[in-house]
Design a protein around this motif. Sequence first.
Motif, short mmCIF file in Angstrom:
data_model
loop_
_atom_site.label_atom_id
_atom_site.label_comp_id
_atom_site.label_asym_id
_atom_site.label_seq_id
_atom_site.Cartn_x
_atom_site.Cartn_y
_atom_site.Cartn_z
N ASP A 1 15.88 28.66 55.86
CA ASP A 1 15.78 27.57 56.82
C ASP A 1 17.03 26.68 56.77
OD1 ASP A 1 14.51 26.20 58.87
OD2 ASP A 1 13.32 24.93 57.54
N GLY A 2 18.18 27.27 56.39
CA GLY A 2 19.44 26.54 56.36
C GLY A 2 19.66 25.71 55.11
N HIS A 3 18.82 25.85 54.10
CA HIS A 3 18.94 25.07 52.87
C HIS A 3 18.87 26.00 51.67
CE1 HIS A 3 18.36 21.26 55.01
NE2 HIS A 3 17.48 21.91 55.74
N TRP A 4 19.62 25.68 50.62
CA TRP A 4 19.59 26.44 49.38
C TRP A 4 18.53 25.85 48.46
CZ3 TRP A 4 21.78 30.97 48.35
CH2 TRP A 4 22.83 31.38 49.17
N SER A 5 17.61 26.68 48.00
CA SER A 5 16.59 26.27 47.04
C SER A 5 16.67 27.18 45.83
CB SER A 5 15.20 26.35 47.66
OG SER A 5 15.09 25.49 48.76
N TYR A 6 16.21 26.68 44.70
CA TYR A 6 16.31 27.41 43.44
C TYR A 6 14.92 27.74 42.95
CZ TYR A 6 17.60 28.40 38.60
OH TYR A 6 17.77 29.00 37.38
N TRP A 7 14.64 29.03 42.72
CA TRP A 7 13.37 29.47 42.16
C TRP A 7 13.51 29.56 40.65
CZ3 TRP A 7 8.40 29.95 43.00
CH2 TRP A 7 7.64 30.74 42.14
N HIS A 8 12.67 28.83 39.93
CA HIS A 8 12.69 28.87 38.47
C HIS A 8 11.45 29.62 38.02
CE1 HIS A 8 12.61 27.26 34.29
NE2 HIS A 8 13.90 27.52 34.43
N GLU A 9 11.66 30.78 37.41
CA GLU A 9 10.57 31.70 37.05
C GLU A 9 9.62 31.07 36.03
OE1 GLU A 9 8.31 34.92 37.64
OE2 GLU A 9 10.21 34.60 38.66
N ALA A 10 10.14 30.33 35.06
CA ALA A 10 9.28 29.76 34.02
C ALA A 10 8.30 28.74 34.60
CB ALA A 10 10.13 29.12 32.93
N ASP A 11 8.73 27.98 35.59
CA ASP A 11 7.86 26.98 36.23
C ASP A 11 7.07 27.56 37.40
OD1 ASP A 11 8.79 25.08 34.49
OD2 ASP A 11 10.14 24.14 35.93
N HIS A 12 7.52 28.68 37.93
CA HIS A 12 6.92 29.29 39.12
C HIS A 12 6.91 28.32 40.30
CE1 HIS A 12 5.78 32.96 37.13
NE2 HIS A 12 5.30 32.25 36.14
N ARG A 13 8.07 27.69 40.53
CA ARG A 13 8.18 26.82 41.69
C ARG A 13 9.64 26.68 42.12
NH1 ARG A 13 6.19 20.98 39.36
NH2 ARG A 13 7.96 20.55 38.01
N TRP A 14 9.79 26.18 43.35
CA TRP A 14 11.10 26.00 43.97
C TRP A 14 11.63 24.60 43.68
CZ3 TRP A 14 13.76 29.86 46.05
CH2 TRP A 14 13.07 30.99 46.47
N TYR A 15 12.96 24.52 43.53
CA TYR A 15 13.65 23.25 43.35
C TYR A 15 14.72 23.13 44.42
CZ TYR A 15 11.37 23.00 38.85
OH TYR A 15 10.42 22.94 37.87
N TYR A 16 15.07 21.90 44.76
CA TYR A 16 16.08 21.63 45.77
C TYR A 16 16.77 20.32 45.41
CZ TYR A 16 18.08 20.08 50.20
OH TYR A 16 18.93 19.63 51.17
N THR A 17 18.07 20.24 45.67
CA THR A 17 18.79 18.99 45.48
C THR A 17 19.53 18.64 46.75
OG1 THR A 17 20.37 17.77 44.13
CG2 THR A 17 20.82 20.12 44.46
N ASP A 18 19.57 17.36 47.05
CA ASP A 18 20.36 16.89 48.19
C ASP A 18 21.73 16.42 47.73
OD1 ASP A 18 19.77 14.53 46.88
OD2 ASP A 18 18.73 13.59 48.55
N GLY A 19 22.04 16.66 46.44
CA GLY A 19 23.30 16.25 45.87
C GLY A 19 23.18 14.95 45.09
N THR A 20 22.10 14.23 45.31
CA THR A 20 21.86 12.98 44.59
C THR A 20 20.59 13.07 43.76
OG1 THR A 20 22.89 11.77 46.40
CG2 THR A 20 21.58 10.49 44.86
N HIS A 21 19.54 13.61 44.34
CA HIS A 21 18.25 13.70 43.67
C HIS A 21 17.74 15.14 43.68
CE1 HIS A 21 18.15 9.38 43.68
NE2 HIS A 21 18.32 9.37 44.99
N TRP A 22 16.87 15.46 42.74
CA TRP A 22 16.22 16.78 42.67
C TRP A 22 14.79 16.66 43.16
CZ3 TRP A 22 17.94 21.61 41.67
CH2 TRP A 22 19.23 21.73 41.16
N PHE A 23 14.34 17.70 43.84
CA PHE A 23 12.97 17.76 44.35
C PHE A 23 12.36 19.09 43.93
CE2 PHE A 23 15.69 15.40 47.22
CZ PHE A 23 15.00 14.20 47.36
N TYR A 24 11.04 19.15 43.84
CA TYR A 24 10.34 20.40 43.61
C TYR A 24 9.29 20.57 44.69
CZ TYR A 24 6.31 17.88 41.72
OH TYR A 24 5.24 17.06 41.58
#
Length: 112
Positions: A47-70
């Motif tokens: 969807d035009g955004h880079w997200s990070y899948w972390h296998e240990a947490d089994h969830r997606w992460y995203y940063t806007d360059g300032t803050h991190w979101f899950y």
Amino acid sequence: MQDRKRWLAAIFIVALMGATATIMNTPSIRTAAAAELPAGDHWRNFDGHWSYWHEADHRWYYTDGTHWFYHNGVGWAVYQFDKLFGRGFVPGGYHPPAPEKVVVPHHDIFRR
């Protein structure tokens, strides 16, 4: 003679259209590669955004360059560095903001 030429031209056009339709419906290598999910931790552009899948947490992460979101399964939330992804991270002077102080992203995540 004229009918034979017309029939050959019609057969050629139909064969050409059939070959074009076959080529257009063949899945490309890029489509197959995009459908495969890598094992373990990985980044994915969706969807035009880079997200990070972390296998240990089994969830997606995203940063806007300032803050991190899950992604909590419903939407994005401010990440407080409480799961495996934040372990080993030295935040320094960074303090996660209060959720009401940050505009949370609205883009979706990749789902199988």
